[in-house]
Design a protein around this motif. Structure first.
Motif, mmCIF file in Angstrom:
data_model
loop_
_atom_site.group_PDB
_atom_site.id
_atom_site.type_symbol
_atom_site.label_atom_id
_atom_site.label_comp_id
_atom_site.label_asym_id
_atom_site.label_seq_id
_atom_site.Cartn_x
_atom_site.Cartn_y
_atom_site.Cartn_z
ATOM 1 N N UNK A 1 0.830 -1.218 0.000
ATOM 2 C CA UNK A 1 0.000 0.000 0.000
ATOM 3 C C UNK A 1 0.861 1.263 0.000
ATOM 4 N N UNK A 2 0.285 2.324 -0.514
ATOM 5 C CA UNK A 2 0.808 3.690 -0.366
ATOM 6 C C UNK A 2 -0.415 4.609 -0.422
ATOM 7 N N UNK A 3 -0.258 5.826 0.075
ATOM 8 C CA UNK A 3 -1.376 6.771 -0.058
ATOM 9 C C UNK A 3 -0.833 8.194 -0.148
ATOM 10 N N UNK A 4 -1.688 9.104 -0.557
ATOM 11 C CA UNK A 4 -1.446 10.520 -0.301
ATOM 12 C C UNK A 4 -2.765 11.094 0.190
ATOM 13 N N UNK A 5 -2.863 12.402 0.292
ATOM 14 C CA UNK A 5 -4.082 12.932 0.895
ATOM 15 C C UNK A 5 -5.292 12.779 -0.036
ATOM 16 N N UNK A 6 -5.076 12.294 -1.265
ATOM 17 C CA UNK A 6 -6.221 12.117 -2.163
ATOM 18 C C UNK A 6 -6.750 10.689 -2.168
ATOM 19 N N UNK B 1 -1.605 -2.707 -3.987
ATOM 20 C CA UNK B 1 -1.014 -3.536 -5.031
ATOM 21 C C UNK B 1 -0.515 -4.823 -4.372
ATOM 22 N N UNK B 2 -1.368 -5.841 -4.396
ATOM 23 C CA UNK B 2 -1.055 -7.092 -3.676
ATOM 24 C C UNK B 2 0.204 -7.767 -4.225
ATOM 25 N N UNK B 3 0.554 -7.467 -5.464
ATOM 26 C CA UNK B 3 1.752 -8.101 -6.042
ATOM 27 C C UNK B 3 3.041 -7.467 -5.497
ATOM 28 N N UNK B 4 2.904 -6.315 -4.860
ATOM 29 C CA UNK B 4 4.081 -5.662 -4.290
ATOM 30 C C UNK B 4 4.524 -4.467 -5.123
ATOM 31 N N UNK B 5 4.830 -3.374 -4.414
ATOM 32 C CA UNK B 5 5.295 -2.157 -5.096
ATOM 33 C C UNK B 5 6.815 -2.221 -5.096
ATOM 34 N N UNK B 6 7.386 -2.704 -6.188
ATOM 35 C CA UNK B 6 8.837 -2.907 -6.234
ATOM 36 C C UNK B 6 9.351 -2.582 -7.631
#
Ligand code: NDP
Length: 451
Positions: A257-262, A267-272
């Protein structure tokens, strides 16, 4: 009523309109009760009363001209909280939510965090209610120059050394330092987080995120575990989140996961790999919104939701949570949901991202929980290393700074464990960090007399 409770009550009465500051004072002071029993000399010298009062809080007008030629006015702050153990040190935050309460809470916390690093740095925080989002580079530069026109008289390499925080990254530090240098006519390193070409340290941009992950690796090791194969939820998509993500990937974890204020992406596969690079380019160069990740890759974006809301609502399983966005982002219900979904380790990359209710839930359920002042201290520690390199006019290689950072995080982890053990609360990182950070500052204040 204990002396500690009296101080908490007095702070709440005196500064009735400062909820974040009360929250921080209460959270820290309540864990310091055993120190008051063991050290009557602190009580006699009124250390507890003195430590909740900033040395000074400076509030100033920041007038600047936008691209349409219109005058804008913002409010600037520098809260110099405590310099018992070294020059004031702490970040600058540019965000519309900035208030005196938030500056005081951050400066107070910074005092203990800086003490934990073992480096000689006092505590401070500053910033403005200015929103860099949507502003042109020229507007940001004019704002930074207007801000520095007042800030410069309060800072200096042996007085107060600001750094970045939310909304203040490499671009802003460049503009602030450039203008400071122009006014004082000295290249004295009075800010950290500088670019490499003009006095910055290698690893400083990475330091808070890397340090956080080094700290978690130490926590995991106490249970015979490591990052390998662990599912990691990270919030935010800024400096701390990005480098925490990079280091988790290097150590074999999977960031989902990642987020910003919006909004939030999952991404279950991984953010890499190329996805990491995409996020860094999106956030640091194009300054875009996290939703664009979902336009680029086949994942869902939850508009207007925090990472923790999404995990609760979608029942997403995670092993480790690293909140790296802002204060009070994990509340009680979200903490409950995290634990229910298998989370056994939470470490705060942001400052005070868990509400008191959330912290209580993590601790009651046996979750390994590290407070920000210990887990995210790698940033300020490496700022301390930048100050040292500026003083001796040398630059250390990347490996050397990284190795020092790793050792500092290891030491902080150990002193937290030792302090919690000494005061009878084994493996309580909250109490351990507060007591270990407090003791050095308190002893220094005592030694320096009533000043
Ligand atoms: P950045 O400005 O680089 O990034 C902050 C990120 O958090 C952005 O993605 C921002 O989104 C997001 N965010 C902010 N507020 C919210 C919100 N209310 N809801 C959802 N997302 C939000 O800041 P940093 O990474 O530097 O700092 C993050 C945290 O870490 C702060 O608490 C800071 O005090 C702490 N910290 C930072 C250190 C450092 O070295 N930078 C050192 C120690 C602590 P958006 O862009 O949309 O606002």
């Amino acid at each position: 009523m204990s002396i500690i409770q009296e101080v908490i009550t007095k702070t709440q009465r005196q500064d009735a309109d400062q909820p974040e500051f009360h929250q921080a004072v209460k959270e820290v002071l309540e864990t310091l009760e055993p120190t008051a029993e063991k050290h009557p000399e602190f009580v006699r010298a009124k250390i507890y009363e003195r430590i909740v009062e900033p040395d000074r809080a400076i509030l100033f007008r920041v007038p600047w001209v936008d691209d349409r030629g219109e005058v804008q006015v913002n409010r600037g702050f520098r809260v110099q909280f405590n310099n018992a153990i070294g020059p004031y040190k702490g970040g600058l935050r540019f965000h519309p939510s900035v208030t005196l309460s938030i500056m005081k809470f951050l400066g107070f916390e910074q005092t203990f965090k800086n003490s934990l690093t073992t480096l000689p740095m006092g505590g401070a925080k500053g910033g403005a209610d200015f929103d860099p989002k949507g502003k042109s580079d020229e507007e940001v530069m004019r704002f930074c120059q207007a801000f520095t026109r007042e800030l410069f008289r309060h800072i200096g390499p042996d007085t107060d050394v600001p750094a970045g925080d939310i909304g203040v990254g490499g671009r802003e530090i460049g503009y602030i330092y450039g203008y400071y240098k122009k006014i004082v006519n000295q290249h004295d390193g009075a800010l950290t987080g500088k670019g490499l070409d003009y006095g910055g340290s290698l690893i400083r941009p990475e330091a808070t995120g890397y340090g956080l992950v080094y700290f978690v690796a130490e926590m995991l090791a106490t249970r015979g575990l490591d990052f390998s194969g662990k599912v990691v939820a990270i919030s935010g998509a800024g400096n701390v989140a990005q480098y925490a993500m990079e280091k988790v990937n290097q150590l074999g974890g999977r960031v989902i996961t990642l987020c910003d204020s919006s909004g939030t992406i999952v991404d279950e596969k991984g953010i890499c790999d190329d996805k990491c690079e995409f996020v860094m380019e999106l956030k640091n160069v194009r300054r875009g919104r996290i939703k664009e990740y979902a336009d680029q890759y086949p994942v869902l974006c939850y508009i207007g939701k925090s990472v923790w809301d999404v995990i609760r609502e979608q029942g997403i399983r995670v092993d480790i949570a690293l909140p790296c966005a802002t204060q009070n982002e994990i509340d009680g219900p979200n903490a409950e949901a995290l634990v229910k979904n298998g989370c056994f380790c939470v470490a705060e990359g942001a400052n005070m991202p868990s509400t008191p209710e959330a912290v209580q839930i993590f601790q009651d359920r046996g979750v390994l929980f590290a407070p920000g002042k210990a887990a995210n201290a790698g940033g300020v520690a490496t700022s301390g290393l930048e100050m040292t390199q500026n003083s001796i006019k040398l630059s250390w290689p990347r490996e050397e700074v990284d190795q020092r950072l790793r050792q500092i995080m290891k030491n902080i982890h150990q002193v937290c464990l030792d302090a919690s053990q000494t005061y009878g609360h084994k493996a309580d990182y909250v109490m351990g960090a507060n007591i270990a950070g407090f003791m050095k500052v308190a002893r220094a204040m005592l030694a320096c007399g009533v000043v």
